[in-house]
Scaffold this motif. Structure first.
Motif, mmCIF file in Angstrom:
data_model
loop_
_atom_site.group_PDB
_atom_site.id
_atom_site.type_symbol
_atom_site.label_atom_id
_atom_site.label_comp_id
_atom_site.label_asym_id
_atom_site.label_seq_id
_atom_site.Cartn_x
_atom_site.Cartn_y
_atom_site.Cartn_z
ATOM 1 N N ILE A 134 0.887 -1.172 0.000
ATOM 2 C CA ILE A 134 0.000 0.000 0.000
ATOM 3 C C ILE A 134 0.920 1.215 0.000
ATOM 4 C CG2 ILE A 134 -1.840 1.250 1.172
ATOM 5 C CD1 ILE A 134 -2.721 -1.351 2.424
ATOM 6 N N PRO A 135 1.124 1.864 -1.126
ATOM 7 C CA PRO A 135 2.212 2.832 -1.273
ATOM 8 C C PRO A 135 2.132 4.049 -0.364
ATOM 9 C CG PRO A 135 0.750 2.880 -3.189
ATOM 10 C CD PRO A 135 0.367 1.682 -2.389
ATOM 11 N N PHE A 136 0.939 4.505 0.022
ATOM 12 C CA PHE A 136 0.877 5.722 0.831
ATOM 13 C C PHE A 136 1.204 5.482 2.303
ATOM 14 C CE2 PHE A 136 -3.517 4.169 0.453
ATOM 15 C CZ PHE A 136 -3.879 4.034 1.787
ATOM 16 N N PHE A 137 1.396 4.214 2.709
ATOM 17 C CA PHE A 137 1.853 3.926 4.064
ATOM 18 C C PHE A 137 3.378 3.859 4.088
ATOM 19 C CE2 PHE A 137 -2.451 2.371 5.000
ATOM 20 C CZ PHE A 137 -2.606 2.868 6.299
ATOM 21 N N ASN A 138 3.999 4.669 4.959
ATOM 22 C CA ASN A 138 5.444 4.591 5.165
ATOM 23 C C ASN A 138 5.809 3.714 6.355
ATOM 24 O OD1 ASN A 138 4.896 7.850 4.419
ATOM 25 N ND2 ASN A 138 6.287 6.714 3.078
ATOM 26 N N ASP A 139 5.020 3.763 7.411
ATOM 27 C CA ASP A 139 5.240 2.947 8.606
ATOM 28 C C ASP A 139 3.908 2.478 9.157
ATOM 29 O OD1 ASP A 139 8.082 2.976 8.918
ATOM 30 O OD2 ASP A 139 7.935 5.042 9.657
ATOM 31 N N ILE A 140 3.864 1.229 9.562
ATOM 32 C CA ILE A 140 2.785 0.699 10.409
ATOM 33 C C ILE A 140 3.485 -0.169 11.449
ATOM 34 C CG2 ILE A 140 0.595 -0.527 10.543
ATOM 35 C CD1 ILE A 140 0.232 -0.132 7.586
ATOM 36 N N LYS A 141 3.909 0.458 12.503
ATOM 37 C CA LYS A 141 4.723 -0.239 13.504
ATOM 38 C C LYS A 141 3.874 -0.575 14.734
ATOM 39 C CE LYS A 141 8.897 1.173 14.404
ATOM 40 N NZ LYS A 141 10.016 1.984 14.946
ATOM 41 N N PHE A 142 3.815 -1.854 15.065
ATOM 42 C CA PHE A 142 3.165 -2.318 16.282
ATOM 43 C C PHE A 142 4.242 -2.584 17.326
ATOM 44 C CE2 PHE A 142 0.527 -3.636 12.709
ATOM 45 C CZ PHE A 142 -0.712 -3.118 13.071
ATOM 46 N N ARG A 143 3.984 -2.217 18.562
ATOM 47 C CA ARG A 143 4.998 -2.399 19.604
ATOM 48 C C ARG A 143 4.340 -2.787 20.924
ATOM 49 N NH1 ARG A 143 4.403 2.647 21.910
ATOM 50 N NH2 ARG A 143 3.669 4.259 20.444
ATOM 51 N N TYR A 144 5.092 -3.521 21.702
ATOM 52 C CA TYR A 144 4.630 -3.942 23.030
ATOM 53 C C TYR A 144 5.831 -3.958 23.962
ATOM 54 C CZ TYR A 144 2.954 -6.819 26.880
ATOM 55 O OH TYR A 144 2.616 -7.286 28.133
ATOM 56 N N SER A 145 5.626 -3.507 25.173
ATOM 57 C CA SER A 145 6.684 -3.551 26.183
ATOM 58 C C SER A 145 6.088 -3.875 27.529
ATOM 59 C CB SER A 145 7.438 -2.218 26.249
ATOM 60 O OG SER A 145 6.585 -1.169 26.680
ATOM 61 N N ILE A 146 6.883 -4.517 28.351
ATOM 62 C CA ILE A 146 6.493 -4.845 29.717
ATOM 63 C C ILE A 146 7.742 -4.754 30.586
ATOM 64 C CG2 ILE A 146 6.829 -7.331 29.319
ATOM 65 C CD1 ILE A 146 4.545 -7.819 31.318
ATOM 66 N N GLY A 147 7.599 -4.228 31.773
ATOM 67 C CA GLY A 147 8.761 -4.086 32.631
ATOM 68 C C GLY A 147 8.383 -3.804 34.069
ATOM 69 N N THR A 148 9.295 -4.111 34.937
ATOM 70 C CA THR A 148 9.134 -3.850 36.369
ATOM 71 C C THR A 148 10.325 -3.053 36.862
ATOM 72 O OG1 THR A 148 7.934 -5.935 36.686
ATOM 73 C CG2 THR A 148 8.828 -4.874 38.656
ATOM 74 N N THR A 149 10.059 -1.978 37.577
ATOM 75 C CA THR A 149 11.123 -1.151 38.134
ATOM 76 C C THR A 149 10.891 -0.965 39.623
ATOM 77 O OG1 THR A 149 9.894 0.858 37.588
ATOM 78 C CG2 THR A 149 11.537 0.102 35.997
ATOM 79 N N GLY A 150 11.982 -0.697 40.344
ATOM 80 C CA GLY A 150 11.901 -0.414 41.766
ATOM 81 C C GLY A 150 12.108 1.062 42.029
ATOM 82 N N LEU A 151 11.374 1.616 42.993
ATOM 83 C CA LEU A 151 11.449 3.039 43.313
ATOM 84 C C LEU A 151 11.695 3.220 44.801
ATOM 85 C CD1 LEU A 151 8.305 4.202 41.312
ATOM 86 C CD2 LEU A 151 10.668 4.312 40.550
ATOM 87 N N ILE A 152 12.623 4.113 45.116
ATOM 88 C CA ILE A 152 12.871 4.423 46.524
ATOM 89 C C ILE A 152 13.291 5.880 46.692
ATOM 90 C CG2 ILE A 152 15.353 3.903 46.639
ATOM 91 C CD1 ILE A 152 14.738 2.315 49.211
ATOM 92 N N SER A 153 13.146 6.671 45.624
ATOM 93 C CA SER A 153 13.645 8.048 45.622
ATOM 94 C C SER A 153 12.952 8.940 46.641
ATOM 95 C CB SER A 153 13.477 8.644 44.220
ATOM 96 O OG SER A 153 12.124 8.616 43.826
#
Length: 385
Positions: A27-46
């Motif tokens: 489909i020429p008029f599409f330059n990007d169709i990017k699907f993304r997924y992320s998952i993460g766990t961080t610790g906080l003590i600030s």
């Protein structure tokens, strides 16, 4: 340094796939169709000071002599790191030679064991009020975020781009420390399981008695009285300090060396106890810098007004002064001109110089009395009222 606290593990993973790069996609008029997924766990003590989990500060003075005694802060050796688990699912689109760009994502954040300074009054201390840092519970935040940019005109001499972004948020208190179902933040805002954080709890105003000028209040059973009692305060469901939506929009226009840029911001869904406004309409407690709204008080039988007749006690803090913080702000306008290489000539080693003028906070549209981004009720404001 927090030597007695075991750190929370940090882990994350992400993946992305750009459909427009696949050989079968045509489909020429599409330059990007990017699907993304992320998952993460961080610790906080600030939010903790050094060794705050271990030490109860002991200090004080007796007249001019230094002494030692118990402070109102007690260390908590059982404190743990906060942990936040985040998940994001999004899509990025670029079309028509990237003149149309859209990014959208849904997300969920689970904040567990969040750290909070909790006031306590233990019987074994003779009712002595103190506070300690604790892991106060868990909060879930769900939302949707999107950004859009569109190059409407893109030529050598003229550019015109519009843009915008929006975030939609939903909060929920999942649990609180121990067996508690409520946590008082400042006496007027509370965390309650199953509710948004910072839900207001106030006495509800029933207006002004048109015959006597007395302020009227709703009791817990729904009846009306002219006697104010803090015991009649009730939770105001759906009324939280937290906005449900916020974002911005703007445009950039260029004609040859001239450029014009404007940006707006907006917010909706939040509330604030407008202590500043209460102070400026209270004839009984203040006699300077009053609002003209202060004159809209009861004077004669039959008056239908917002404020009761002045009395020695002044105005009571009720939901009458709980106001929406919705707004649209004209945040910035900038006009510039660029002197390019053609202006300076080849003999001067300057590529370009841009001069500009700008204005900030040019207009505000809101029903809030004052500036909703400034007049936010705090514990100090409430206690000083």
């Amino acid at each position: 340094a927090q030597p007695a606290i075991s750190p929370a593990a940090a882990r994350s993973a992400s993946a992305a796939w750009n459909l427009a790069n696949e050989p079968f996609f045509d489909i020429p008029f599409f330059n990007d169709i990017k699907f993304r997924y992320s998952i993460g766990t961080t610790g906080l003590i600030s939010s903790l000071l050094d060794y705050q989990n271990l030490i109860s500060v002991v200090s004080g003075d007796y007249g001019t002599d230094p002494t030692a005694g118990p402070s109102n802060f007690v260390g908590n050796s059982d404190i743990k790191w906060e942990s936040k688990k985040s998940q994001n699912l999004g899509v990025d689109l670029a079309m028509y030679n990237r003149r149309f760009r859209l990014s959208a994502e849904v997300f969920k954040d689970n904040r567990n064991d969040f750290i909070y300074n909790i006031s306590r009054t233990p019987y074994e201390a003779g009712g002595y009020l103190y506070s300690s840092i604790a892991n106060a519970g868990a909060i879930e935040i769900k939302g949707f975020e999107s950004e859009l940019a569109l190059d409407i005109i893109k030529t050598r001499d003229i550019d015109f781009t519009v843009r915008g972004n929006v975030s939609l948020l939903k909060y929920n208190v999942e649990s609180l420390y121990g067996t508690n179902t409520q946590l008082s933040l400042d006496g007027y805002t509370f965390m309650s399981i199953g509710q948004e954080p910072t839900v207001f709890k106030l006495v509800r105003s029933a207006g002004v008695d048109s015959q006597t000028g007395d302020a009227l209040y709703y009791k817990l059973d729904g009846s009306v009285t002219n006697v104010y009692s803090s015991g009649d305060a009730q939770f105001l469901d759906g009324k939280s300090t937290l906005p449900s939506a916020y974002g911005g929009f703007g445009a950039t226009f260029r004609y040859k060396q001239f450029d014009l840029n404007g940006d707006f911001s907006f917010q909706r869904g939040g509330y604030s106890v407008n202590i500043m406004y209460l102070n400026t309409v209270d004839f009984s407690s203040y006699n300077y810098n009053l609002s003209t709204d202060a004159f809209n008080y009861w004077k004669n039988p039959g008056d239908n007004v917002d404020l009761p007749r002045p009395n020695a006690n002044g105005l009571e803090l009720t939901d009458q002064f709980l106001q929406k913080t919705d707004f649209i702000r004209f945040r910035n306008l900038e006009l510039g001109y660029t002197f390019n290489k053609d202006f300076f000539g080849a003999g001067i080693p300057i590529r370009s110089i841009r001069i500009y003028g700008s204005g900030q906070n040019l207009a505000l549209w809101t029903d809030f009395k004052g500036d909703p981004e400034v007049s936010v009720a705090s514990e100090t404001q409430v206690n000083n009222n």
